[in-house]
Design a protein around this motif. Structure first.
Motif, short mmCIF file in Angstrom:
data_model
loop_
_atom_site.label_atom_id
_atom_site.label_comp_id
_atom_site.label_asym_id
_atom_site.label_seq_id
_atom_site.Cartn_x
_atom_site.Cartn_y
_atom_site.Cartn_z
N ILE A 64 79.80 7.18 -11.53
CA ILE A 64 79.77 6.82 -10.12
C ILE A 64 81.18 6.47 -9.63
O ILE A 64 81.55 6.77 -8.49
CB ILE A 64 78.80 5.65 -9.88
CG1 ILE A 64 77.36 6.09 -10.21
CG2 ILE A 64 78.88 5.15 -8.45
CD1 ILE A 64 76.84 7.22 -9.36
N LYS A 112 83.19 7.90 -6.42
CA LYS A 112 83.80 7.04 -5.39
C LYS A 112 85.24 7.45 -5.12
O LYS A 112 85.70 7.50 -3.97
CB LYS A 112 83.73 5.58 -5.83
CG LYS A 112 82.33 4.98 -5.80
CD LYS A 112 82.38 3.51 -6.18
CE LYS A 112 81.00 2.86 -6.12
NZ LYS A 112 81.04 1.42 -6.45
N ILE A 145 77.42 3.66 -3.48
CA ILE A 145 76.60 4.86 -3.57
C ILE A 145 75.18 4.46 -3.95
O ILE A 145 74.99 3.67 -4.89
CB ILE A 145 77.17 5.85 -4.60
CG1 ILE A 145 78.54 6.35 -4.15
CG2 ILE A 145 76.23 7.04 -4.82
CD1 ILE A 145 79.21 7.31 -5.11
N LYS A 187 78.57 1.21 -11.01
CA LYS A 187 79.74 2.09 -11.05
C LYS A 187 79.90 2.82 -12.37
O LYS A 187 80.53 3.89 -12.42
CB LYS A 187 81.01 1.28 -10.76
CG LYS A 187 81.29 0.20 -11.80
CD LYS A 187 82.55 -0.57 -11.47
CE LYS A 187 82.84 -1.63 -12.56
NZ LYS A 187 84.08 -2.37 -12.25
N LEU A 194 72.57 11.80 -3.22
CA LEU A 194 73.23 10.49 -3.25
C LEU A 194 73.75 10.18 -1.85
O LEU A 194 74.26 11.06 -1.16
CB LEU A 194 74.37 10.48 -4.26
CG LEU A 194 73.99 10.75 -5.73
CD1 LEU A 194 75.22 10.76 -6.61
CD2 LEU A 194 72.98 9.70 -6.22
N TYR A 243 76.30 7.67 0.40
CA TYR A 243 77.45 6.76 0.33
C TYR A 243 77.60 6.00 1.64
O TYR A 243 77.21 6.48 2.71
CB TYR A 243 78.73 7.52 -0.02
CG TYR A 243 79.11 8.60 0.97
CD1 TYR A 243 79.94 8.34 2.06
CD2 TYR A 243 78.66 9.91 0.79
CE1 TYR A 243 80.30 9.33 2.94
CE2 TYR A 243 79.01 10.91 1.67
CZ TYR A 243 79.83 10.62 2.75
OH TYR A 243 80.18 11.60 3.63
#
Length: 272
Positions: free
Chosen positions: A182, A186, A207, A216, A237, A239
């Motif tokens: 993750i 990012k 996310i 993360k 996903l 964000y």
């Protein structure tokens, strides 16, 4: 023969320029009297001729046309070989011979509606060279080069929770390694939807998957298996700007009241 000996002695003496006529005897075919083309050498006596000349000669003869040595009694064509070194020397000594011969050969095959063998060889060499370059650029699966090209891949669609706060990506569908985390996503999003000036900007992105905040360190493979395994790909996903849990309004949230339960006794000696 005298001219040839003079040329050899001149080269031995260090002279750089010689008359090409003086070495014609060494670079011409004894059958056609022309400069060697596709120079082919008899392995028995090492005399060299044009390929087409020697092959035609051996159709009804088994002896070398220069020294009359028998090449082979039954299969003389198996005892001649292309002499690349001699041909390279001839092409270097005689200006424009290679280009002129190549042009004549192409015209010969074109008149008969046949492909030129040298064109086919050039295409084959080009394809082999391209394959070698591709193999050199592609890392071996057993090496330590970490390009992730041989990893299992995951299809994703990345969407913004609120385009007014964080813009949508122009290309939201991506395909990447299942080992990506993750945090990697990012950082990728920070380059695409944020200014990209601050390397720590990726920390301001969260996310989620189906409304659940994803830690993360989770890999995309783990996220897919635990949250999207029963759904159709791609993995969706969402964000958004970082969610500050401390500022969330929890006033209306009902806090469960925990009560101690009375101790139960299962002793048979208790009261009747």
């Amino acid at each position: 023969m005298t001219d040839t000996a003079t040329a050899i002695s001149a080269v031995s003496a260090g002279e750089r320029k010689i008359n090409i006529c003086s070495i014609n005897e060494m670079i011409t075919c004894k059958i056609c009297s022309g400069y060697l083309v596709d120079a082919t050498t008899v392995t028995e006596c090492l005399h060299t001729f044009c390929k087409s000349c020697i092959v035609k000669h051996l159709e009804d003869n088994i002896n070398c046309p220069e020294c009359e040595v028998m090449i082979h009694q039954s299969h003389p064509l198996d005892y001649i070989a292309y002499d690349r070194t001699m041909q390279d020397i001839v092409y270097k000594l005689v200006p424009d011979l290679e280009q002129a011969e190549y042009k004549r050969e192409r015209e010969f095959y074109l008149e008969r509606g046949l492909p030129c063998p040298k064109d086919l060889e050039a295409e084959t060499e080009k394809d082999e060279k391209q394959k070698r370059e591709e193999m050199d650029q592609t890392p071996d699966i057993d090496t330590n080069m970490d390009f992730h090209r041989f990893d299992e891949q995951v299809n994703l669609v990345l969407e913004s929770a609120d385009p007014t706060k964080m813009k949508d990506m122009k290309r939201k569908y991506i395909r990447c390694s299942s080992l990506a985390t993750i945090t990697h996503l990012k950082k990728f999003l920070a380059m695409k939807v944020l200014t990209g000036e601050n390397p720590e900007e990726f920390r301001e992105i969260d996310i989620t998957c189906d409304g659940e905040l994803i830690p993360k360190d989770h890999t995309l493979k783990f996220v897919y298996i635990t949250r999207w395994r029963t759904k159709d790909p791609p993995l969706r996903l969402v964000y958004s700007p970082k969610i500050n849990l401390e500022e969330e309004d929890t006033a209306d949230t009902a806090v469960p009241e925990w009560k101690l339960q009375p101790k139960l006794s299962y002793d048979d000696d208790g009261e009747d």
